[in-house]
Write a protein that holds these residues in place. Structure first.
Motif, PDB file in Angstrom:
ATOM      1  N   GLY A 158     -97.205  18.959  21.230  1.00  0.00           N
ATOM      2  CA  GLY A 158     -97.911  19.324  20.010  1.00  0.00           C
ATOM      3  C   GLY A 158     -97.958  20.812  19.743  1.00  0.00           C
ATOM      4  N   VAL A 159     -97.513  21.637  20.689  1.00  0.00           N
ATOM      5  CA  VAL A 159     -97.482  23.079  20.501  1.00  0.00           C
ATOM      6  C   VAL A 159     -96.106  23.461  19.979  1.00  0.00           C
ATOM      7  CG1 VAL A 159     -97.726  25.315  21.635  1.00  0.00           C
ATOM      8  CG2 VAL A 159     -99.121  23.376  22.370  1.00  0.00           C
ATOM      9  N   PRO A 160     -96.020  24.182  18.838  1.00  0.00           N
ATOM     10  CA  PRO A 160     -94.712  24.458  18.251  1.00  0.00           C
ATOM     11  C   PRO A 160     -93.769  25.236  19.157  1.00  0.00           C
ATOM     12  CG  PRO A 160     -96.461  24.933  16.692  1.00  0.00           C
ATOM     13  CD  PRO A 160     -97.112  24.675  18.021  1.00  0.00           C
ATOM     14  N   GLU A 161     -94.320  26.043  20.078  1.00  0.00           N
ATOM     15  CA  GLU A 161     -93.469  26.890  20.905  1.00  0.00           C
ATOM     16  C   GLU A 161     -93.920  26.835  22.359  1.00  0.00           C
ATOM     17  OE1 GLU A 161     -92.645  30.278  17.482  1.00  0.00           O
ATOM     18  OE2 GLU A 161     -94.044  30.681  19.111  1.00  0.00           O
ATOM     19  N   LEU A 162     -92.995  27.193  23.240  1.00  0.00           N
ATOM     20  CA  LEU A 162     -93.312  27.376  24.643  1.00  0.00           C
ATOM     21  C   LEU A 162     -93.182  28.855  24.982  1.00  0.00           C
ATOM     22  CD1 LEU A 162     -91.466  24.407  26.412  1.00  0.00           C
ATOM     23  CD2 LEU A 162     -93.879  24.583  25.817  1.00  0.00           C
ATOM     24  N   ARG A 163     -94.063  29.336  25.816  1.00  0.00           N
ATOM     25  CA  ARG A 163     -94.027  30.738  26.228  1.00  0.00           C
ATOM     26  C   ARG A 163     -94.064  30.826  27.748  1.00  0.00           C
ATOM     27  NH1 ARG A 163     -95.580  34.641  22.259  1.00  0.00           N
ATOM     28  NH2 ARG A 163     -96.043  33.672  20.241  1.00  0.00           N
ATOM     29  N   LEU A 164     -93.288  31.727  28.270  1.00  0.00           N
ATOM     30  CA  LEU A 164     -93.319  32.046  29.692  1.00  0.00           C
ATOM     31  C   LEU A 164     -93.087  33.541  29.809  1.00  0.00           C
ATOM     32  CD1 LEU A 164     -93.533  30.983  32.599  1.00  0.00           C
ATOM     33  CD2 LEU A 164     -91.046  30.778  32.622  1.00  0.00           C
ATOM     34  N   GLY A 165     -94.126  34.273  30.210  1.00  0.00           N
ATOM     35  CA  GLY A 165     -94.008  35.716  30.264  1.00  0.00           C
ATOM     36  C   GLY A 165     -93.689  36.270  28.888  1.00  0.00           C
ATOM     37  N   ARG A 166     -92.654  37.076  28.800  1.00  0.00           N
ATOM     38  CA  ARG A 166     -92.251  37.692  27.531  1.00  0.00           C
ATOM     39  C   ARG A 166     -91.253  36.837  26.770  1.00  0.00           C
ATOM     40  NH1 ARG A 166     -90.001  42.394  30.671  1.00  0.00           N
ATOM     41  NH2 ARG A 166     -88.950  42.949  28.722  1.00  0.00           N
ATOM     42  N   LEU A 167     -90.978  35.654  27.298  1.00  0.00           N
ATOM     43  CA  LEU A 167     -90.010  34.754  26.686  1.00  0.00           C
ATOM     44  C   LEU A 167     -90.724  33.726  25.812  1.00  0.00           C
ATOM     45  CD1 LEU A 167     -86.957  33.887  26.726  1.00  0.00           C
ATOM     46  CD2 LEU A 167     -87.587  32.320  28.576  1.00  0.00           C
ATOM     47  N   ARG A 168     -90.183  33.496  24.612  1.00  0.00           N
ATOM     48  CA  ARG A 168     -90.741  32.517  23.678  1.00  0.00           C
ATOM     49  C   ARG A 168     -89.631  31.580  23.238  1.00  0.00           C
ATOM     50  NH1 ARG A 168     -91.937  32.983  17.901  1.00  0.00           N
ATOM     51  NH2 ARG A 168     -91.242  35.140  18.001  1.00  0.00           N
ATOM     52  N   LEU A 169     -89.911  30.270  23.272  1.00  0.00           N
ATOM     53  CA  LEU A 169     -88.900  29.268  22.950  1.00  0.00           C
ATOM     54  C   LEU A 169     -89.368  28.361  21.822  1.00  0.00           C
ATOM     55  CD1 LEU A 169     -87.856  28.011  26.515  1.00  0.00           C
ATOM     56  CD2 LEU A 169     -86.698  29.702  25.109  1.00  0.00           C
ATOM     57  N   ASP A 170     -88.486  28.141  20.865  1.00  0.00           N
ATOM     58  CA  ASP A 170     -88.665  27.112  19.832  1.00  0.00           C
ATOM     59  C   ASP A 170     -87.652  26.029  20.174  1.00  0.00           C
ATOM     60  OD1 ASP A 170     -88.732  25.502  17.619  1.00  0.00           O
ATOM     61  OD2 ASP A 170     -87.818  26.963  16.264  1.00  0.00           O
ATOM     62  N   LEU A 171     -88.109  24.962  20.863  1.00  0.00           N
ATOM     63  CA  LEU A 171     -87.176  23.956  21.359  1.00  0.00           C
ATOM     64  C   LEU A 171     -86.493  23.161  20.258  1.00  0.00           C
ATOM     65  CD1 LEU A 171     -89.034  22.665  24.544  1.00  0.00           C
ATOM     66  CD2 LEU A 171     -87.484  24.602  24.281  1.00  0.00           C
ATOM     67  N   PRO A 172     -87.229  22.621  19.278  1.00  0.00           N
ATOM     68  CA  PRO A 172     -86.528  21.878  18.229  1.00  0.00           C
ATOM     69  C   PRO A 172     -85.570  22.751  17.418  1.00  0.00           C
ATOM     70  CG  PRO A 172     -88.852  21.326  18.235  1.00  0.00           C
ATOM     71  CD  PRO A 172     -88.687  22.511  19.131  1.00  0.00           C
ATOM     72  N   GLY A 173     -85.929  24.025  17.236  1.00  0.00           N
ATOM     73  CA  GLY A 173     -85.076  24.924  16.462  1.00  0.00           C
ATOM     74  C   GLY A 173     -83.975  25.575  17.263  1.00  0.00           C
ATOM     75  N   HIS A 174     -83.942  25.338  18.589  1.00  0.00           N
ATOM     76  CA  HIS A 174     -82.927  25.917  19.472  1.00  0.00           C
ATOM     77  C   HIS A 174     -82.870  27.444  19.331  1.00  0.00           C
ATOM     78  CE1 HIS A 174     -81.593  21.705  19.432  1.00  0.00           C
ATOM     79  NE2 HIS A 174     -81.115  21.964  20.616  1.00  0.00           N
ATOM     80  N   ARG A 175     -84.062  28.059  19.377  1.00  0.00           N
ATOM     81  CA  ARG A 175     -84.129  29.511  19.277  1.00  0.00           C
ATOM     82  C   ARG A 175     -84.973  30.070  20.411  1.00  0.00           C
ATOM     83  NH1 ARG A 175     -86.413  30.422  13.379  1.00  0.00           N
ATOM     84  NH2 ARG A 175     -87.778  28.747  14.139  1.00  0.00           N
ATOM     85  N   ALA A 176     -84.648  31.293  20.817  1.00  0.00           N
ATOM     86  CA  ALA A 176     -85.396  31.965  21.877  1.00  0.00           C
ATOM     87  C   ALA A 176     -85.558  33.436  21.510  1.00  0.00           C
ATOM     88  CB  ALA A 176     -84.663  31.831  23.211  1.00  0.00           C
ATOM     89  N   TRP A 177     -86.704  34.003  21.929  1.00  0.00           N
ATOM     90  CA  TRP A 177     -86.966  35.408  21.677  1.00  0.00           C
ATOM     91  C   TRP A 177     -87.452  36.073  22.960  1.00  0.00           C
ATOM     92  CZ3 TRP A 177     -88.532  31.407  18.608  1.00  0.00           C
ATOM     93  CH2 TRP A 177     -88.064  31.393  17.285  1.00  0.00           C
TER      94      TRP A 177
END
Length: 228
Positions: free
Chosen positions: A123-142
């Motif tokens: 239910g959370v739109p994004e996953l975060r780990l440290g300075r990494l941010r992931l949008d899994l359905p959108g296949h994007r990472a920052w």
């Protein structure tokens, strides 16, 4: 994401498979209920796209058996059966969404993204780990807000690890997540993908640690690359 498509109409299956692969998903296709039931027993999937009118074993029975085993894999039913009573029955059996044929491919893709978003990130739109941010359905990472350029395989690898926080992911699990039945990923190919992902994560505060004899773990690290 690894997706199972259970659809016996060749033209519909071809269109859905092309759409899923264009979105960088690994997709396995079966054309009968018995094959769908066997695949679901022997492999882990992130989504099941299920036609009800399958030969050998009806899609409703495939769904009933899946839920009876305690599986929570999201199920998107695609069918020509459009009666209200039928929709209610299938949703009560455990389907997560219901799409009536014929349908626009864009609507299918939107419903699929919604199911994957809910299941992959709880239910959370994004996953975060440290300075990494992931949008899994959108296949994007920052990384620190800047786009992280990853190939489809590298993102799939990062996704498979990120979905198992604080748990070791085996080589077999990684290969299954990255490949559909008509693709092949050798041990050497997996090693190359892991090496390239590690290089792109250098200095990010996130690393891929090898757990000898067991697999790999995505974890936060210190600036020198050692576990934090």
């Amino acid at each position: 994401m690894r997706i199972l498509l259970a659809e016996d109409d060749p033209s519909i299956a071809e269109g859905i498979c092309a759409s899923l692969r264009h979105g960088n998903h690994a997709v396995d296709h079966v054309a009968s209920g018995q094959l769908a039931d066997a695949a679901l027993r022997n492999h882990d999937y992130d989504l099941l796209v299920l036609d009800l009118g399958l030969p050998q074993l009806d899609g409703s029975e495939v769904l009933r058996r899946l839920r009876a085993r305690g599986s929570g894999v999201p199920v998107l039913v695609v069918t020509a059966r459009d009666g209200l009573d039928e929709r209610i029955r299938v949703l009560d059996l455990g389907a997560d969404d219901y799409l009536v044929k014929p349908f626009a491919l864009s609507e299918f893709e939107a419903r699929m993204r919604a199911l994957l978003r809910r299941s992959s990130s709880q239910g959370v739109p994004e996953l975060r780990l440290g300075r990494l941010r992931l949008d899994l359905p959108g296949h994007r990472a920052w990384l620190d807000g800047e786009p992280l350029e990853l190939t489809a395989r590298e993102f799939g690898l990062l996704e498979a690890l990120a979905l198992r926080p604080d748990r070791v992911t085996s080589r077999v699990q990684l290969i299954e997540a990255l490949c559909s039945w008509d693709e092949e990923l050798t041990d050497n190919g997996l090693d190359i993908a892991i090496h390239r992902l590690r290089r792109k994560l250098e200095g990010s505060g996130v690393g891929v640690r090898t757990i000898r004899g067991l697999g790999y773990l995505l974890e936060e690290t210190a600036e020198d690359g050692n576990p934090a």
